[in-house]
Design a protein around this motif. Structure first.
Motif, PDB file in Angstrom:
ATOM      1  N   THR A 164       0.792  -1.130  -0.194  1.00  0.00           N
ATOM      2  CA  THR A 164      -0.074   0.023   0.191  1.00  0.00           C
ATOM      3  C   THR A 164       0.685   1.304  -0.188  1.00  0.00           C
ATOM      4  O   THR A 164       1.800   1.342   1.022  1.00  0.00           O
ATOM      5  CB  THR A 164      -0.876  -0.061   1.198  1.00  0.00           C
ATOM      6  N   VAL A 165       0.668   2.019  -0.914  1.00  0.00           N
ATOM      7  CA  VAL A 165       1.324   3.381  -0.984  1.00  0.00           C
ATOM      8  C   VAL A 165       0.829   4.365  -0.494  1.00  0.00           C
ATOM      9  O   VAL A 165      -0.739   4.701  -1.034  1.00  0.00           O
ATOM     10  CB  VAL A 165       1.661   3.759  -2.378  1.00  0.00           C
ATOM     11  N   PHE A 166       1.035   5.278   0.654  1.00  0.00           N
ATOM     12  CA  PHE A 166       0.246   6.209   1.142  1.00  0.00           C
ATOM     13  C   PHE A 166       0.689   7.474   0.713  1.00  0.00           C
ATOM     14  O   PHE A 166       1.865   7.744   0.342  1.00  0.00           O
ATOM     15  CB  PHE A 166       0.362   6.013   2.776  1.00  0.00           C
ATOM     16  N   LEU A 279      -5.971  12.213  -2.984  1.00  0.00           N
ATOM     17  CA  LEU A 279      -5.443  10.810  -3.139  1.00  0.00           C
ATOM     18  C   LEU A 279      -4.668  10.344  -1.801  1.00  0.00           C
ATOM     19  O   LEU A 279      -3.717  11.140  -1.510  1.00  0.00           O
ATOM     20  CB  LEU A 279      -4.367  10.741  -4.284  1.00  0.00           C
ATOM     21  N   VAL A 280      -5.379   9.381  -1.233  1.00  0.00           N
ATOM     22  CA  VAL A 280      -4.900   8.929   0.131  1.00  0.00           C
ATOM     23  C   VAL A 280      -3.949   7.858   0.037  1.00  0.00           C
ATOM     24  O   VAL A 280      -2.895   7.668   0.652  1.00  0.00           O
ATOM     25  CB  VAL A 280      -5.928   8.697   1.151  1.00  0.00           C
ATOM     26  N   SER A 281      -4.555   6.619  -0.828  1.00  0.00           N
ATOM     27  CA  SER A 281      -3.748   5.552  -0.759  1.00  0.00           C
ATOM     28  C   SER A 281      -3.791   4.772  -2.254  1.00  0.00           C
ATOM     29  O   SER A 281      -4.921   5.130  -2.858  1.00  0.00           O
ATOM     30  CB  SER A 281      -4.075   4.593   0.196  1.00  0.00           C
ATOM     31  N   LEU A 282      -2.831   3.820  -2.649  1.00  0.00           N
ATOM     32  CA  LEU A 282      -3.091   2.940  -3.597  1.00  0.00           C
ATOM     33  C   LEU A 282      -2.643   1.504  -3.424  1.00  0.00           C
ATOM     34  O   LEU A 282      -1.507   1.571  -3.052  1.00  0.00           O
ATOM     35  CB  LEU A 282      -2.254   3.414  -5.147  1.00  0.00           C
ATOM     36  N   HIS A 283      -3.461   0.669  -3.451  1.00  0.00           N
ATOM     37  CA  HIS A 283      -3.198  -0.825  -3.111  1.00  0.00           C
ATOM     38  C   HIS A 283      -2.790  -1.416  -4.418  1.00  0.00           C
ATOM     39  O   HIS A 283      -2.866  -1.079  -5.353  1.00  0.00           O
ATOM     40  CB  HIS A 283      -4.003  -1.162  -2.338  1.00  0.00           C
TER      41      HIS A 283
END
Length: 474
Positions: A164-166, A279-283
């Motif tokens: 997960t990229v925060f 944009l908060v996170s990308l999984h």
């Protein structure tokens, strides 16, 4: 000497007026002095829908619990390096045991990564999901084990996976909307209807990340093991957390800035039509194609962070404007891509997500596998009717102005006509740093094609729309 009755009344009124004015002045001075001595950080600001301390929430108020294991951590720790700020952030990466090359891992951890924690024993808990992984119980207990670290001055606990990229500044901006002294469970669903139907529309999917306010997390950690005893039949860790929060009477607060990304292939369409939220996170960063071509997945996200470092709040915020001379529709997803359609489109037709990706479930016979939880539009069958795409190349600033440059992506095979946007090679976008006013409802920004645009270069400026300004084709 005796005064007339009317004169006595006048003198009494004058004395009373002087006393009232002096008393009022003394009270005002006392009030101002009290506010000065208390200081701005202690003053409570009350609004009809929001109650919060005026001292703003910062990343120092957040503690992270990151779920990983000894096999995946050496491969995925570089993704955490992208967003982890070692001198400002607190938290732990929870492993089942130390990797074989533990010395090197520990040295790396001390310099640029979160500390490594070893999860507690979970053998006493049953797990009955057929074909599932018992590690779901260990990962679920990351919540209570993170709380047990006993960090001070905590407002929020945030949980996610090692892939997960925060985006920390945007995470803080989003959490600042809520009173951390109340019970809050904040996250998002899957993009796939089938996934939500199977696991619950009210569950915060763990890969996307979710946040739990401090007082709720403290209570949850006290009762969590008893909840694990009641739910051996659930599949994942996030399902167990959701079930226990439901027993406490808490439902999910949906925030669209978190992204589970239960998608495969090219996720360009989703990123280029991001909601009007930070944009908060990308999984699932390893399951989709690299978001920039000719790069590895890690290098592509590293490239995206060049824009993050200049204007995190504006990242992926979509702005649409129209070129009157050539009758083009221009969509700017700041920090990522600019799309130019060689014709005019109504704004509502330009906003839905382009279906550039594939469904998560490889079983294509399931009719629900390709049902998404957002509006989509098919990619045009005629390649020459598809938008010309320009991808972010570089970002720089001068004073308060930020310049981002986008270079044409040569992924489509099309013979352009004379007035086609394919003649363009570069788009230059000028903007000022976006500071979202979180208590207010977000509004899309406007953009203008500058007169300096000529030849193979187009220049665009982003700005706030006027109060009654409409975004429409002329």
């Amino acid at each position: 000497m005796k005064y007339p009755h009317s004169l006595n009344k006048t003198l009494i009124s004058s004395k009373f007026l002087r006393f009232f004015l002096i008393s009022s002045l003394v009270f005002i001075i006392y009030l101002l002095f009290s506010l000065y001595m208390v200081g701005p950080s202690k003053v409570i600001n009350v609004s009809p829908s929001l109650l919060y301390l005026s001292e703003p929430t910062s990343i120092e108020h957040v503690v992270f619990g990151i779920a990983s294991n000894k096999d995946s951590w050496p491969k995925r720790k570089d993704y955490v390096k992208l967003w982890w700020k070692p001198h400002r952030m607190r938290g732990c990466v929870f492993l089942d045991s130390m990797p074989q090359n533990s010395d090197a891992t520990m040295n790396d951890t001390e310099s640029s990564l979160p500390p490594t924690c070893i999860s507690g024993d979970t053998s006493r808990f049953r797990y009955t999901w057929r074909g599932g992984l018992r590690s779901a119980i260990r990962v679920a207990r990351v919540v209570s084990e993170t709380v047990a670290l006993n960090h001070s001055d905590v407002r929020w606990f945030v949980f996610g996976d090692d892939d997960t990229v925060f985006f920390p500044d945007n995470l803080v901006k989003t959490l600042s909307k809520y009173d951390h002294r109340l019970w809050h469970y904040i996250g998002t669903n899957s993009e796939i209807y089938k996934q939500n139907r199977l696991f619950s529309f009210e569950m915060g999917f763990g890969g996307a990340g979710f946040a739990i306010s401090y007082p709720l997390a403290k209570v949850l950690s006290k009762v969590f093991d008893s909840c694990l005893e009641r739910y051996p039949h659930l599949y994942g860790s996030d399902g167990r957390i959701y079930a226990c929060l439901a027993e406490l009477g808490i439902s999910l607060t949906h925030e669209p800035g978190f992204h589970q990304l239960d998608l495969r292939g090219d996720i360009f369409g989703l990123l280029a039509s991001h909601p009007l939220r930070p944009l908060v996170s990308l999984h699932h960063v390893d399951h989709a194609d690299p978001i920039f071509p000719n790069m590895t997945a890690y290098k592509a996200y590293e490239h995206l962070f060049k824009a993050v470092n200049f204007d995190s709040n504006r990242l992926l915020q979509q702005t649409v404007c129209y070129d009157r001379w050539f009758m083009w529709t221009i969509s700017v997803s700041w920090g990522y891509a600019v799309q130019i359609y060689g014709y005019h489109m109504y704004l509502p037709d330009a906003l839905p997500v382009q279906l550039t990706f594939r469904q998560w479930d490889k079983n294509r016979e399931n009719p629900l596998a390709s049902v998404y939880t957002f509006n989509i539009r098919e990619v045009h069958v005629n390649k020459c009717r598809r938008p010309t795409i320009f991808l972010m190349d570089s970002v720089s600033s001068s004073g308060d102005q930020i310049k981002s440059i986008y270079k044409r992506n040569l992924s489509e095979d099309c013979v352009p006509h004379r007035d086609s946007p394919w003649r363009l090679e570069e788009i230059r976008v000028f903007s000022k740093k976006l500071d979202l006013d979180i208590p207010q409802a977000p509004r899309r920004h406007c953009c203008d094609v500058l007169n300096s645009s000529a030849g193979a270069v187009m220049e665009i400026t982003l700005r706030e729309c006027a109060e009654d300004e409409l975004i429409y084709m002329h």
